[in-house]
Structures are given as structure tokens and as C-alpha cells.
Design a protein around this motif. Structure first.
Motif: not given
Length: 129
Positions: A88-110
């Protein structure tokens, strides 16, 4: 001080313990009973003190083995944590961003699923009629 009756190696004992520790005592007694019962099966009848001593020694041996395994596992964990910190201190660890499901998405899909089912039902009824 509560009194708890425990059975070890087919023999009953009345033991005092602190309030709220009854379950811990019964669990420990059950572990000791397993060892004592095993001894009684292998060796046969023996004096109570000897049975308890031998069962206690068997449990102590098992505990020592588990403590060794824990020490080894803790050592490995420390090594992995050190490697992770170094990477991590050498910058060898890659940070991965996980997309967040927008609020209300499940209701819309339903709602979309309900509409699709209604359309499918309508198509089926027209095809049948």
C-alpha cells in the motif's frame, strides 16, 4: 452463589460458581466429561481423582496444541498485514470503486417488471381469445 450439578465420567458433582457463569461452567464440565468418559471406556473404572486428573491433562494438551496453532496463525496474519502495508505504501495496491445502486432503483425495476408482466398477460389473453 449458584450451585450447579455437573456430571463428569458418570459421576455427579455439585459446584458453586459466580452468578451468570452457570452456562460457562456447564460447557467446561461437558468438555471434561467427554475426556473422562473416553478414559473410562479405554481404562475402565478408576479413582475419581485420577479420572479428573487424566481428563484435565488431556484437555490441557489439546488446549496447548490449539494455542500453538493460534500463535502460528497470528504470525502469518502479521506477515500478511505487513506485506499489505508495504504494498500500500509503495502504491502497489489498487483502489477499486464499487458503484452504488441509486436510491429507488429497486422500486423502479420492480415497477418495470410489473408492467412487463401485465403486457405479457394482455398478449397471452389476446392470443388465446
Amino acid at each position: 452463589m449458584p450451585q450447579v450439578e455437573i456430571t463428569i465420567g458418570g459421576r455427579s458433582f455439585e459446584v458453586a460458581c459466580q452468578e451468570g457463569e452457570e452456562q460457562f461452567l456447564m460447557t467446561a464440565a461437558a468438555m471434561l466429561d467427554v475426556e473422562a468418559s473416553s478414559l473410562s471406556t479405554q481404562v475402565g473404572r478408576m479413582p475419581e481423582s485420577r479420572m479428573l486428573l487424566m481428563a484435565g491433562l488431556l484437555l490441557a494438551d489439546r488446549t496447548a496444541g490449539l494455542e500453538d496453532k493460534v500463535r502460528i496463525a497470528e504470525g502469518k496474519l502479521a506477515q500478511v498485514q505487513a506485506q499489505l502495508e508495504t504494498a500500500s505504501s509503495q502504491g502497489k495496491v489498487e483502489r477499486v470503486e464499487v458503484p452504488v445502486i441509486p436510491e429507488g432503483f429497486a422500486d423502479t425495476m420492480s415497477e418495470i417488471a410489473k408492467r412487463a408482466e401485465a403486457i405479457a398477460d394482455d398478449v397471452e389473453s389476446r392470443a388465446a381469445g
